[in-house]
Design a protein around this motif. Structure first.
Motif, PDB file in Angstrom:
ATOM      1  N   LYS A 165      69.251  23.949  33.708  1.00  0.00           N
ATOM      2  CA  LYS A 165      68.020  23.953  32.908  1.00  0.00           C
ATOM      3  C   LYS A 165      67.576  25.373  32.576  1.00  0.00           C
ATOM      4  CE  LYS A 165      66.263  19.453  33.688  1.00  0.00           C
ATOM      5  NZ  LYS A 165      65.640  18.506  34.581  1.00  0.00           N
ATOM      6  N   ASN A 180      58.904  32.793  32.912  1.00  0.00           N
ATOM      7  CA  ASN A 180      57.719  33.655  32.833  1.00  0.00           C
ATOM      8  C   ASN A 180      57.769  34.747  33.890  1.00  0.00           C
ATOM      9  OD1 ASN A 180      56.448  32.385  30.709  1.00  0.00           O
ATOM     10  ND2 ASN A 180      55.378  30.929  32.028  1.00  0.00           N
ATOM     11  N   PRO A 183      61.139  34.345   9.511  1.00  0.00           N
ATOM     12  CA  PRO A 183      60.442  35.529  10.034  1.00  0.00           C
ATOM     13  C   PRO A 183      58.930  35.371   9.904  1.00  0.00           C
ATOM     14  CG  PRO A 183      62.232  36.181   8.575  1.00  0.00           C
ATOM     15  CD  PRO A 183      62.107  34.679   8.466  1.00  0.00           C
ATOM     16  N   LYS A 215      55.950  37.225  15.373  1.00  0.00           N
ATOM     17  CA  LYS A 215      55.107  36.397  16.249  1.00  0.00           C
ATOM     18  C   LYS A 215      55.922  35.427  17.090  1.00  0.00           C
ATOM     19  CE  LYS A 215      51.426  36.673  12.890  1.00  0.00           C
ATOM     20  NZ  LYS A 215      51.051  36.026  11.630  1.00  0.00           N
ATOM     21  N   ASN A 216      57.162  35.189  16.714  1.00  0.00           N
ATOM     22  CA  ASN A 216      57.984  34.252  17.480  1.00  0.00           C
ATOM     23  C   ASN A 216      58.882  34.913  18.521  1.00  0.00           C
ATOM     24  OD1 ASN A 216      57.147  31.801  16.287  1.00  0.00           O
ATOM     25  ND2 ASN A 216      58.275  32.354  14.444  1.00  0.00           N
ATOM     26  N   ARG A 261      53.163  38.618  20.643  1.00  0.00           N
ATOM     27  CA  ARG A 261      52.562  37.441  21.279  1.00  0.00           C
ATOM     28  C   ARG A 261      51.946  37.819  22.621  1.00  0.00           C
ATOM     29  NH1 ARG A 261      54.270  34.356  25.206  1.00  0.00           N
ATOM     30  NH2 ARG A 261      56.327  35.298  25.185  1.00  0.00           N
ATOM     31  N   ASP A 321      60.207  36.306  21.841  1.00  0.00           N
ATOM     32  CA  ASP A 321      59.901  36.101  23.260  1.00  0.00           C
ATOM     33  C   ASP A 321      60.201  37.358  24.066  1.00  0.00           C
ATOM     34  OD1 ASP A 321      59.207  33.263  23.213  1.00  0.00           O
ATOM     35  OD2 ASP A 321      61.289  32.962  22.621  1.00  0.00           O
ATOM     36  N   LYS A 323      69.683  26.646  29.732  1.00  0.00           N
ATOM     37  CA  LYS A 323      69.284  26.001  28.481  1.00  0.00           C
ATOM     38  C   LYS A 323      67.984  26.616  27.966  1.00  0.00           C
ATOM     39  CE  LYS A 323      67.848  21.428  26.867  1.00  0.00           C
ATOM     40  NZ  LYS A 323      66.483  21.157  27.338  1.00  0.00           N
ATOM     41  N   ARG A 324      67.059  26.868  28.890  1.00  0.00           N
ATOM     42  CA  ARG A 324      65.784  27.468  28.497  1.00  0.00           C
ATOM     43  C   ARG A 324      65.983  28.904  28.004  1.00  0.00           C
ATOM     44  NH1 ARG A 324      62.015  28.832  26.401  1.00  0.00           N
ATOM     45  NH2 ARG A 324      59.838  29.018  27.071  1.00  0.00           N
ATOM     46  N   GLU A 332      60.175  26.892  33.864  1.00  0.00           N
ATOM     47  CA  GLU A 332      59.257  27.642  33.000  1.00  0.00           C
ATOM     48  C   GLU A 332      58.681  28.834  33.764  1.00  0.00           C
ATOM     49  OE1 GLU A 332      59.293  27.027  29.994  1.00  0.00           O
ATOM     50  OE2 GLU A 332      57.651  28.260  29.249  1.00  0.00           O
ATOM     51  N   MET A 350      66.897  29.324  24.460  1.00  0.00           N
ATOM     52  CA  MET A 350      65.808  29.134  23.498  1.00  0.00           C
ATOM     53  C   MET A 350      65.028  30.427  23.249  1.00  0.00           C
ATOM     54  SD  MET A 350      65.404  26.213  22.243  1.00  0.00           S
ATOM     55  CE  MET A 350      66.913  25.313  22.303  1.00  0.00           C
ATOM     56  N   LEU A 351      65.214  31.430  24.098  1.00  0.00           N
ATOM     57  CA  LEU A 351      64.408  32.645  23.982  1.00  0.00           C
ATOM     58  C   LEU A 351      64.856  33.463  22.771  1.00  0.00           C
ATOM     59  CD1 LEU A 351      64.283  33.666  27.749  1.00  0.00           C
ATOM     60  CD2 LEU A 351      62.428  32.668  26.400  1.00  0.00           C
ATOM     61  N   ILE A 352      63.874  33.957  22.047  1.00  0.00           N
ATOM     62  CA  ILE A 352      64.176  34.742  20.850  1.00  0.00           C
ATOM     63  C   ILE A 352      64.012  36.226  21.199  1.00  0.00           C
ATOM     64  CG2 ILE A 352      63.483  35.220  18.476  1.00  0.00           C
ATOM     65  CD1 ILE A 352      62.422  32.303  18.394  1.00  0.00           C
ATOM     66  N   ASN A 391      65.651  26.334  11.845  1.00  0.00           N
ATOM     67  CA  ASN A 391      65.424  27.663  12.384  1.00  0.00           C
ATOM     68  C   ASN A 391      64.122  28.261  11.870  1.00  0.00           C
ATOM     69  OD1 ASN A 391      67.816  27.893  13.982  1.00  0.00           O
ATOM     70  ND2 ASN A 391      68.948  28.039  12.043  1.00  0.00           N
ATOM     71  N   LEU A 392      63.496  29.051  12.715  1.00  0.00           N
ATOM     72  CA  LEU A 392      62.232  29.663  12.343  1.00  0.00           C
ATOM     73  C   LEU A 392      62.444  30.753  11.298  1.00  0.00           C
ATOM     74  CD1 LEU A 392      60.789  29.897  15.928  1.00  0.00           C
ATOM     75  CD2 LEU A 392      59.724  28.663  14.042  1.00  0.00           C
TER      76      LEU A 392
END
Lengths: 479, 304
Positions: A310, A281, A8, A326-327, A114, A329, A313-314, A277, A317-319, A5-6
């Motif tokens: 898909k 977006n 902070p 900075k991470n 970002r 989304d 699943k994508r 993707e 992944m979004l934060i 995991n990322l």
């Protein structure tokens, strides 16, 4: 198996310079408001007050308009090259202060750092650079037509891209020799005021750009004022109609950039991964606070299961969370008000029988948050498929044939943008011709460039911003 | 099933370069700091296949590399070993002996590496020889000659035959596509899909013997193929980008691609490898920096 995991990664806000209180930028100086009133601008991620800004009343609007009219006398006589020099200077100064602009944009509006860092601020600078280049070439843009400036432009911009919309409005107006009174949205005034400081520092002649703050009533006073020859508005269709009336009454030139409910169309021969993707977006960029957001997704039935799997699943992944990380989304919803609107539509969608999907994500306790959302089992007649939600909410429908999807895509009061996903070039051209939308993206979505015109059909407004077309909105011709 | 049966109904999956680049831009903007960075660096080091594939390789050169594989940097505590050492078949026995008692595997390149321009009989014999010498893993190349002529059945058949030989001997198989020789990302996807029909243990980008080696675009496309294969068949296949990855920061972004496209199930050296030699020391330098707070000069890290 161990997860990874990322940690902070917060952007620092220690380098920015913000005043506690902002006055109105009129005639080259910051002036106390005649109203003597100030209102707070709030960080939507923390609900903390960032600063107080002045509320302009009818007298403030009047002095801003007079300053702009006075400045127009000399500014319009300046050579194009000379005007260009000032605009280039503004562009460079935005670049130099890009980090500060990005942080303030994120603090004031809730969008992820970002995006403000990589999209809003660089694009704003690019707009000034682009139109600076046109300032001394207007005769070449419109040969034999003797282009002339209009006079004073009253410009009202929304809260979704505060600095970028200020750039879209101010840069072409100045390049064409007009002067400007601009009002940012009441929830996001700070980057426009920061831009006022830049403009002051750039030494732009007093009164050429005036930036005043306030809510709807200030905007109404601007539109009703006799001085401006031009109204430019970006915002909701509802308010756009009021601006339209004011323009008719005052015989003013007008551009409107209003709402949208874009169709994003995925054919079964598309590169599915790329489409997924692009869907992400298209709808989750800037929390879905985007007039050209791809909020209606049409998927050909043969690939529906694959696309949906898909996409989910994508989405997982979004934060979602702290916009300053900075991470992140998806940041904070711009205001309590807007959050309520979005939540109302989530309720409507469920009541209409659509199936909701939201990834499980931990949301901060304070602030305005909405996780990325999609609705399946949506009918064309559902309100969530017809009305603009202006949030991270996607309504998915399926289709069988190209004729059916063109029909459904155009069956809307809006016509701002659309997206087409297919590996077949001829199909792209068939759709770009048939879709009634100002912008059609093919195998990509939400790509912006100052050289490319942007604007809508039907209730999405009229007039174009960007490119050569964007100049025309700020000029009159002898012919 | 044989190759012809597996290829019935085979349909190429289109890939869009813009979409690939958008996805990579997003992943590269992930900021991997502090704890996540430390964990990522440790993982990356433990996923490296230290490689020497030169005509000039000698047993002593390989023994040195093996020691480095087991002891990347004894000056620091808690440093994992790399995953494997990758050599030519004739040096497998040397490597195997040098690595005795450790978890580091020996991988042998085979099937007329790097060109693959030989017959299946010779490729099988070479693979049999490498296995006999003690190889734990075989890195084979596909026949680009036949792939570029559209003879997918030939390509797949060779993979199936080598795989059967490997799995009979409990040896894991990596299939090198040599993406730098097969053209666009559409072709990379096609080659991946064909190789995956054989259910190998890994698919791998490159031999490292031509100019264009692994990059993030190719890796993303191959990982997406692995995901689709996993969805269809339930068979987990690993991934090995090889060549051209030399800095720790890129390695972390590769791992982020793996995590976001496939999930944490792939984040171990059982399912992901880096084919790289220079990468190890840059990862070590970063690990040392995480510990001491300062960057050290390259001369403090042994070359091999």
């Amino acid at each position: 198996m161990e997860d990874w995991n990322l940690s902070p990664a917060p952007e620092s806000a220690s380098h920015i310079q913000l005043k506690k209180q902002y006055d109105l930028f009129i005639n080259g100086t910051f002036q106390k408001p005649n109203s003597k009133k100030y209102f707070a601008t709030i960080n939507p991620a923390t609900e903390e007050i960032i600063a107080e800004v002045a509320e302009a009343n009818v007298k403030d609007v009047d002095s801003a308009m007079k300053a702009a009219a006075e400045a127009h006398k000399t500014w319009s006589k300046l050579s194009g090259a000379e005007r260009g020099k000032y605009i280039y200077r503004i562009a460079r100064m935005i670049q130099e202060k890009s980090r500060e602009f990005a942080v303030i944009e994120t603090l004031d509006g809730g969008k992820p750092i970002r995006e403000s860092r990589d999209i809003d601020v660089p694009l704003a600078a690019a707009h000034f650079f682009y139109y600076a280049g046109w300032a001394d070439k207007l005769d070449y843009a419109f040969p034999m037509r003797k282009p002339q400036s209009l006079g004073v432009a009253a410009q009202i911009i929304p809260w979704n891209f505060p600095l970028l919309m200020a750039a879209w409005k101010i840069a072409p107006a100045l390049a064409c020799g007009n002067t400007v009174v601009l009002k940012p949205a009441e929830t996001t005034p700070l980057t426009a005021l920061k831009l006022a400081e830049v403009i002051q520092e750039a030494g732009l002649p007093a009164g050429v750009v005036n930036i005043i703050t306030g809510a709807g009533s200030t905007g109404a006073e601007m539109c009703a004022h006799p001085i401006p020859n031009k109204l430019a508005f970006t915002g909701s269709t509802e308010v756009g109609k009021l601006v339209y009336k004011a323009a008719l009454n005052g015989n003013k030139k007008l551009t409107l950039e209003l709402g949208g409910k874009a169709a994003n169309i995925v054919f079964d021969d598309a590169a599915i991964e790329a489409a997924v993707e692009g869907i992400i977006n298209g709808i989750y960029f800037n929390q879905g606070h985007v007039c050209c957001a791809g909020s209606r997704l049409f998927v050909q039935e043969t690939v529906y299961d694959e696309v949906l799997a898909k996409l989910k699943k994508r989405m997982d992944m979004l934060i979602v969370g702290d916009p300053m990380d900075k991470n992140t989304d998806i940041g904070a919803i711009n205001s309590k008000n807007q959050l309520q609107t979005i939540e109302r539509y989530l309720k409507i969608g469920k009541e209409e029988g659509a199936e909701i999907y939201q990834p499980t994500c931990k949301l901060p306790k304070k602030g305005n948050w909405c996780p990325p959302t999609l609705f399946t089992n949506v009918a064309q007649s559902n309100r969530i498929a017809q009305e603009e939600i202006f949030g991270p909410v996607l309504a998915i429908q399926t289709f069988r044939t190209i004729e059916e999807v063109i029909d459904k895509a155009n069956n809307t009061p809006y016509g701002l943008s659309a997206g087409v996903w297919t590996d077949k070039g001829s199909k792209i051209f068939q759709l770009t011709k048939a879709l009634k939308a100002g912008v059609v993206w093919a195998n990509t979505y939400n790509k912006f460039d100052p050289t490319s015109p942007f604007g809508g059909y039907k209730e999405s407004g009229f007039g174009r911003e960007g490119g050569i077309h964007g100049l025309e909105a700020y000029l009159k011709f002898e012919d | 099933m044989n190759a012809a049966q597996l290829l019935v109904g085979f349909k190429p999956t289109p890939v869009d370069l813009l979409g690939v680049n958008d996805r990579i831009t997003r992943i590269k903007s992930r900021s991997i700091k502090s704890e996540a960075k430390l964990q990522g660096l440790q993982m990356a080091l433990n996923m490296i296949d230290l490689t020497t594939l030169e005509g000039a390789d000698t047993p002593n050169k390989v023994r040195q590399l093996c020691y480095k594989a087991m002891h990347p940097h004894d000056q620091m505590n808690g440093i994992p070993t790399v995953a494997a050492v990758c050599v030519f078949p004739t040096l497998v026995r040397t490597a195997k002996e040098a690595l005795k008692g450790s978890n580091v595997k020996v991988a042998a390149v085979s099937t007329y590496f790097p060109s693959g321009q030989s017959t299946i009989e010779i490729k099988l014999r070479e693979t049999q020889y490498a296995i006999g010498e003690g190889a734990d893993e075989i890195d084979m190349v596909i026949s680009r000659r036949e792939f570029l002529q559209g003879n997918f059945e030939y390509v797949l058949d060779q993979i199936i035959q080598i795989k059967q030989l490997c799995h009979k001997n409990k040896v894991r198989l990596k299939v090198i596509l040599e993406t730098g020789e097969i053209g666009s990302l559409d072709e990379v996807r096609k080659a991946s899909d064909i190789a995956l029909l054989a259910n190998p243990d890994f698919i791998k980008t490159s031999t490292g013997k031509i100019g264009q080696a692994a990059n993030m675009q190719v890796t993303l496309v191959m990982l997406q193929a692995i995901w689709d294969h996993y969805q269809k068949t339930g068979v987990q296949v690993g991934m090995k980008p090889a060549g051209g990855i030399s800095d720790a920061k890129s390695a972390l972004h590769y791992l982020m691609i793996v995590k976001e496209v496939l999930g944490p199930e792939w984040l171990s050296n059982k399912w992901f490898r880096f084919g790289a030699s220079r990468l190890a020391n840059d990862v070590l330098m970063q690990l040392a920096k995480q510990e001491s707070g300062v960057y050290q000069a390259p001369q403090y890290f042994s070359k091999d």
